[in-house]
Scaffold this active site. Structure first.
Site, mmCIF file in Angstrom:
data_model
loop_
_atom_site.group_PDB
_atom_site.id
_atom_site.type_symbol
_atom_site.label_atom_id
_atom_site.label_comp_id
_atom_site.label_asym_id
_atom_site.label_seq_id
_atom_site.Cartn_x
_atom_site.Cartn_y
_atom_site.Cartn_z
ATOM 1 N N LYS A 94 52.060 2.262 -73.458
ATOM 2 C CA LYS A 94 51.115 3.394 -73.409
ATOM 3 C C LYS A 94 51.285 4.148 -72.107
ATOM 4 O O LYS A 94 51.348 5.382 -72.093
ATOM 5 C CB LYS A 94 49.661 2.889 -73.498
ATOM 6 C CG LYS A 94 49.200 2.585 -74.899
ATOM 7 C CD LYS A 94 47.820 1.944 -74.874
ATOM 8 C CE LYS A 94 47.527 1.289 -76.212
ATOM 9 N NZ LYS A 94 46.486 0.274 -76.171
ATOM 10 N N GLN A 126 41.504 -2.054 -73.852
ATOM 11 C CA GLN A 126 42.386 -2.782 -74.764
ATOM 12 C C GLN A 126 41.633 -3.966 -75.389
ATOM 13 O O GLN A 126 40.987 -4.744 -74.693
ATOM 14 C CB GLN A 126 43.627 -3.271 -73.989
ATOM 15 C CG GLN A 126 44.677 -3.956 -74.844
ATOM 16 C CD GLN A 126 45.353 -3.027 -75.841
ATOM 17 O OE1 GLN A 126 45.509 -1.833 -75.583
ATOM 18 N NE2 GLN A 126 45.732 -3.562 -76.981
ATOM 19 N N ASP A 178 39.957 6.138 -78.454
ATOM 20 C CA ASP A 178 40.198 5.172 -79.530
ATOM 21 C C ASP A 178 39.349 5.481 -80.763
ATOM 22 O O ASP A 178 39.612 4.945 -81.838
ATOM 23 C CB ASP A 178 39.833 3.762 -79.048
ATOM 24 C CG ASP A 178 41.039 2.902 -78.721
ATOM 25 O OD1 ASP A 178 42.112 3.135 -79.317
ATOM 26 O OD2 ASP A 178 40.896 2.000 -77.883
HETATM 27 N N1 GUN Z 1 44.172 -3.638 -79.975
HETATM 28 C C1 GUN Z 1 44.902 -3.518 -81.104
HETATM 29 N N2 GUN Z 1 44.924 -2.219 -81.515
HETATM 30 C C2 GUN Z 1 44.186 -1.536 -80.633
HETATM 31 C C3 GUN Z 1 43.842 -0.160 -80.504
HETATM 32 O O1 GUN Z 1 44.216 0.707 -81.304
HETATM 33 N N3 GUN Z 1 43.068 0.149 -79.439
HETATM 34 C C4 GUN Z 1 42.636 -0.768 -78.545
HETATM 35 N N4 GUN Z 1 41.867 -0.371 -77.547
HETATM 36 N N5 GUN Z 1 42.937 -2.048 -78.624
HETATM 37 C C5 GUN Z 1 43.709 -2.423 -79.666
#
Ligand code: GUN
Length: 290
Positions: free
Chosen positions: A55, A99, A122
């Site tokens: 990311k 996350q 998100d």
């Molecule tokens: N963990 C697995 N997929 C995601 C996601 O799309 N966003 C976040 N914040 N954590 C995750």
């Protein structure tokens, strides 16, 4: 026997990221603002560490600022909430992502609720989930958004098609069902307790695997010609030793039955970060008011 098309999510995501980089440059030219994405990682989960690294790299490549906060697994809820409050108040931060999964002693729902909905790239805050459900503008979860982009690229209009989403998570299944409804699909959400799951799947023009169970959806569950989107990323043992990634759909069995299918890896996965970058630019535009 149909020729099954392999949907190139990796290539689609690369093009989307290149387009976003151009839009970020134009936004900066117009406003003087560099969109900023803050990512918070608590603990040492190795898969999460890989995602966060990717990311950060792709955020910078798109011309945005990447702000990373890596906290120890022992971080207290109050400490994490204090960090989120400071990111909410920081004008250089337009998007905030915590996350998941979080270590067990932390309350994920409370943490997500603390994020300013305007910065919730998100789309996990209840305000954004609610706005999506009632058809208002919302920040929409990244993986479902990526799935719908791939489907529209393959099929054009989705109106009237029967979509079956296998999986009911807040991250993928539920928001994806809302997005497909917004595209005028007839939507079924199926899950591990659904009666005769195979028969439900056989009715789908669009079949989505989002349960996190390796190769659970078999080839003979797929309607001939259906478009199959595989959200699963499951690490399994290989016959000759070592491990490999597989989806929720038995990919080899789907060949010659599905009209088109996303591979794992290289299908939906790369779309998630590309859509995160798109959401960050959208959030920055709204905050700056252009
Ligand atoms: N963990 C697995 N997929 C995601 C996601 O799309 N966003 C976040 N914040 N954590 C995750």
């Amino acid at each position: 026997m149909v020729e099954t098309r392999i949907i190139d999510g990796k290539g689609f995501a690369e093009k989307l990221r290149a387009r976003l980089a151009g839009e970020v440059a134009a936004f900066h030219q117009e406003t003087g603002v560099t969109p900023g994405l803050a990512v918070v990682l608590v603990g040492e989960d190795p898969a999460s560490a890989v995602y966060v690294r990717n990311k950060g790299k792709q955020t910078v490549e798109a011309g945005m600022a990447s702000i990373e906060h890596k906290l120890p697994a022992t971080t207290a809820q109050a400490e994490l909430l204090a960090l989120i409050a400071s990111l909410n108040a920081d004008p250089g931060v337009h998007g905030i992502l915590v996350q998941l999964p979080l270590p067990g002693h932390l309350d994920a729902q409370d943490v997500l609720a603390a994020i300013d909905p305007a910065k919730d790239v998100d789309g996990f805050h209840v305000v954004n989930a609610g706005r999506l459900a009632v058809g208002l503008d919302a920040l929409v979860p990244c993986t479902p958004l990526g799935c719908v982009m791939l489907l529209k690229d393959q099929l054009g209009s989705l109106a009237g098609l029967r979509a079956v989403v296998v999986g009911r998570s807040n991250i993928v299944g539920k928001p994806l069902a809302q997005l497909l409804l917004r595209e005028d699909c007839t939507v079924t959400i199926a899950h591990s307790r659904t009666k005769d799951l195979a028969e439900e799947c056989r009715r789908a023009d669009i079949l989505i695997g989002a349960v996190g169970r390796p190769e659970m959806i078999r080839g003979d569950w797929i309607k001939p010609g259906a478009t199959v989107i595989d959200v699963g990323i499951n690490r399994v043992e290989k016959a000759g030793g070592g491990t490999k990634l597989v989806g929720d759909v038995a990919f080899d069995e789907a060949q010659g039955i599905a009209g088109a299918i996303t591979p794992v890896p290289g299908g939906v996965g790369p779309m998630t970060i590309a859509c995160l970058l798109a959401n960050t630019l959208t959030a920055a535009r709204r905050q700056v008011g252009v």
